[in-house]
Motif scaffolding. Sequence first.
Motif, PDB file in Angstrom:
ATOM      1  N   CYS A   1       0.704  -1.188   0.050  1.00 54.95           N
ATOM      2  CA  CYS A   1       0.085   0.008   0.028  1.00 54.95           C
ATOM      3  C   CYS A   1       0.916   1.224   0.152  1.00 54.95           C
ATOM      4  O   CYS A   1       0.279   2.171  -0.845  1.00 54.95           O
ATOM      5  CB  CYS A   1      -0.898   0.172   1.363  1.00 54.95           C
ATOM      6  N   ALA A   2       1.872   1.220   0.942  1.00 52.99           N
ATOM      7  CA  ALA A   2       2.979   2.436   0.856  1.00 52.99           C
ATOM      8  C   ALA A   2       3.416   2.516  -0.602  1.00 52.99           C
ATOM      9  O   ALA A   2       3.517   3.728  -1.151  1.00 52.99           O
ATOM     10  CB  ALA A   2       4.036   2.109   1.906  1.00 52.99           C
ATOM     11  N   ALA A   3       4.047   1.606  -1.270  1.00 57.01           N
ATOM     12  CA  ALA A   3       4.491   1.821  -2.412  1.00 57.01           C
ATOM     13  C   ALA A   3       3.491   2.047  -3.401  1.00 57.01           C
ATOM     14  O   ALA A   3       4.007   2.890  -4.229  1.00 57.01           O
ATOM     15  CB  ALA A   3       5.120   0.124  -2.926  1.00 57.01           C
ATOM     16  N   ARG A   4       2.326   1.639  -3.609  1.00 48.61           N
ATOM     17  CA  ARG A   4       1.426   2.093  -4.508  1.00 48.61           C
ATOM     18  C   ARG A   4       1.168   3.731  -4.167  1.00 48.61           C
ATOM     19  O   ARG A   4       1.095   4.483  -4.930  1.00 48.61           O
ATOM     20  CB  ARG A   4       0.076   1.471  -4.182  1.00 48.61           C
ATOM     21  N   SER A   5       0.967   4.125  -2.898  1.00 53.53           N
ATOM     22  CA  SER A   5       0.900   5.475  -2.794  1.00 53.53           C
ATOM     23  C   SER A   5       1.716   6.458  -3.199  1.00 53.53           C
ATOM     24  O   SER A   5       1.608   7.694  -3.462  1.00 53.53           O
ATOM     25  CB  SER A   5       0.627   5.873  -1.131  1.00 53.53           C
ATOM     26  N   LYS A   6       3.103   5.746  -3.201  1.00 56.60           N
ATOM     27  CA  LYS A   6       4.424   6.663  -3.711  1.00 56.60           C
ATOM     28  C   LYS A   6       4.694   6.522  -5.271  1.00 56.60           C
ATOM     29  O   LYS A   6       5.738   6.702  -5.468  1.00 56.60           O
ATOM     30  CB  LYS A   6       5.484   6.287  -2.666  1.00 56.60           C
ATOM     31  N   ASN A   7       3.647   5.436  -5.912  1.00 58.30           N
ATOM     32  CA  ASN A   7       3.841   5.189  -7.374  1.00 58.30           C
ATOM     33  C   ASN A   7       5.108   4.547  -7.522  1.00 58.30           C
ATOM     34  O   ASN A   7       5.750   4.811  -8.539  1.00 58.30           O
ATOM     35  CB  ASN A   7       3.819   6.493  -8.374  1.00 58.30           C
ATOM     36  N   LEU A   8       5.541   3.651  -6.704  1.00 57.15           N
ATOM     37  CA  LEU A   8       6.775   2.872  -6.939  1.00 57.15           C
ATOM     38  C   LEU A   8       6.309   1.493  -7.449  1.00 57.15           C
ATOM     39  O   LEU A   8       5.478   1.122  -7.448  1.00 57.15           O
ATOM     40  CB  LEU A   8       7.558   2.438  -5.179  1.00 57.15           C
TER      41      LEU A   8
ATOM     42  N   SER B   1      -3.890  -6.148  -8.443  1.00 54.77           N
ATOM     43  CA  SER B   1      -4.799  -6.128  -9.722  1.00 54.77           C
ATOM     44  C   SER B   1      -4.465  -6.922 -10.567  1.00 54.77           C
ATOM     45  O   SER B   1      -3.312  -7.701 -10.553  1.00 54.77           O
ATOM     46  CB  SER B   1      -4.822  -4.524  -9.956  1.00 54.77           C
ATOM     47  N   ASP B   2      -5.171  -7.161 -11.589  1.00 54.59           N
ATOM     48  CA  ASP B   2      -4.833  -8.041 -12.630  1.00 54.59           C
ATOM     49  C   ASP B   2      -4.180  -7.562 -13.660  1.00 54.59           C
ATOM     50  O   ASP B   2      -3.788  -8.032 -14.640  1.00 54.59           O
ATOM     51  CB  ASP B   2      -6.210  -8.300 -13.541  1.00 54.59           C
ATOM     52  N   ASP B   3      -3.623  -6.237 -13.336  1.00 54.46           N
ATOM     53  CA  ASP B   3      -2.679  -5.621 -14.666  1.00 54.46           C
ATOM     54  C   ASP B   3      -1.136  -6.114 -14.165  1.00 54.46           C
ATOM     55  O   ASP B   3      -0.847  -6.802 -13.135  1.00 54.46           O
ATOM     56  CB  ASP B   3      -2.787  -4.279 -14.696  1.00 54.46           C
ATOM     57  N   HIS B   4      -0.176  -5.780 -15.047  1.00 50.89           N
ATOM     58  CA  HIS B   4       0.975  -6.205 -15.010  1.00 50.89           C
ATOM     59  C   HIS B   4       1.773  -5.206 -14.043  1.00 50.89           C
ATOM     60  O   HIS B   4       2.968  -5.303 -13.926  1.00 50.89           O
ATOM     61  CB  HIS B   4       1.554  -5.971 -16.314  1.00 50.89           C
ATOM     62  N   SER B   5       1.309  -4.085 -13.376  1.00 50.57           N
ATOM     63  CA  SER B   5       2.072  -3.316 -12.446  1.00 50.57           C
ATOM     64  C   SER B   5       1.987  -3.875 -10.855  1.00 50.57           C
ATOM     65  O   SER B   5       2.791  -3.322 -10.030  1.00 50.57           O
ATOM     66  CB  SER B   5       1.196  -1.891 -12.406  1.00 50.57           C
ATOM     67  N   SER B   6       1.192  -4.812 -10.758  1.00 48.36           N
ATOM     68  CA  SER B   6       1.499  -5.467  -9.403  1.00 48.36           C
ATOM     69  C   SER B   6       2.286  -6.688  -9.151  1.00 48.36           C
ATOM     70  O   SER B   6       2.741  -6.963 -10.155  1.00 48.36           O
ATOM     71  CB  SER B   6      -0.007  -6.257  -9.053  1.00 48.36           C
ATOM     72  N   PRO B   7       2.546  -6.929  -7.909  1.00 48.00           N
ATOM     73  CA  PRO B   7       3.682  -7.999  -7.757  1.00 48.00           C
ATOM     74  C   PRO B   7       2.954  -9.248  -8.003  1.00 48.00           C
ATOM     75  O   PRO B   7       1.866  -9.440  -8.273  1.00 48.00           O
ATOM     76  CB  PRO B   7       3.742  -7.969  -6.118  1.00 48.00           C
ATOM     77  N   MET B   8       3.874 -10.216  -8.388  1.00 46.36           N
ATOM     78  CA  MET B   8       3.469 -11.544  -8.744  1.00 46.36           C
ATOM     79  C   MET B   8       3.586 -12.436  -7.432  1.00 46.36           C
ATOM     80  O   MET B   8       4.056 -12.112  -6.600  1.00 46.36           O
ATOM     81  CB  MET B   8       4.568 -12.217  -9.684  1.00 46.36           C
ATOM     82  N   VAL B   9       2.891 -13.550  -7.455  1.00 47.41           N
ATOM     83  CA  VAL B   9       2.589 -14.322  -6.009  1.00 47.41           C
ATOM     84  C   VAL B   9       2.610 -15.524  -6.533  1.00 47.41           C
ATOM     85  O   VAL B   9       1.950 -16.220  -7.662  1.00 47.41           O
ATOM     86  CB  VAL B   9       1.401 -14.127  -5.237  1.00 47.41           C
ATOM     87  N   TYR B  10       3.464 -16.509  -5.680  1.00 46.10           N
ATOM     88  CA  TYR B  10       3.435 -17.923  -5.979  1.00 46.10           C
ATOM     89  C   TYR B  10       3.268 -18.679  -4.364  1.00 46.10           C
ATOM     90  O   TYR B  10       4.096 -18.390  -3.644  1.00 46.10           O
ATOM     91  CB  TYR B  10       4.932 -18.295  -6.638  1.00 46.10           C
ATOM     92  N   PHE B  11       2.488 -19.632  -4.341  1.00 45.64           N
ATOM     93  CA  PHE B  11       2.422 -20.467  -3.247  1.00 45.64           C
ATOM     94  C   PHE B  11       2.684 -22.022  -3.801  1.00 45.64           C
ATOM     95  O   PHE B  11       2.249 -22.583  -4.623  1.00 45.64           O
ATOM     96  CB  PHE B  11       0.793 -20.546  -2.663  1.00 45.64           C
TER      97      PHE B  11
END
Length: 124
Positions: A70-77, A100-110
Motif C-alpha cells: 500500500c505504501a509503495a502504491r501511494s508513492k507510485n513505486l 490487480s490483474d494488470d502487470h503493475s502488481s507484484p507476482m505471487v506464488y504458493f
Amino acid sequence: RHNVPRMPLIRKHWQSLLIFLEHLDDVLDDVRKIIDERLAKLTAISNRHQPIIAMTVNKGQSQLLANFLCAARSKNLDVSRILVFVTDAESEAIVQNLISDDHSSPMVYFDRYNFESVPLGGDN
C-alpha cells in the motif's frame, strides 16, 4: 553442550527434503511461467533485464507485506518485478486481494507441493 537430533526428527527432515526434491522441477516450471508471463507484458515498457526481487511471507508477516504494498502504491513505486513466495494459503489470499490483474502488481506464488501440508504457526 550441543544436543544431537534423534533419528525420528532426522527422518522427518529427510522426508521433507525428499518431497522438496521430488517437486523441484515442477516448482521451477511454475515460477518460470509466472516470470515469463510478466516479462512478456513488461517488455514494451521497461528493460527486460532488470532484476526480479524475491520476497517470502507467511501469515504472521502478511500485514507487513500489505502495508509495504500500500505504501509503495501511494508513492507510485514499481512493484511489478516483485515475486512474493507465500508459505500458506491465507497469505496467498491476502496478497491476491491486494493485487490487480494488470502487470503493475507484484507476482505471487504458493508452493503447494511443499507448503500445503505444513502447519501454520502455533499448530502442532
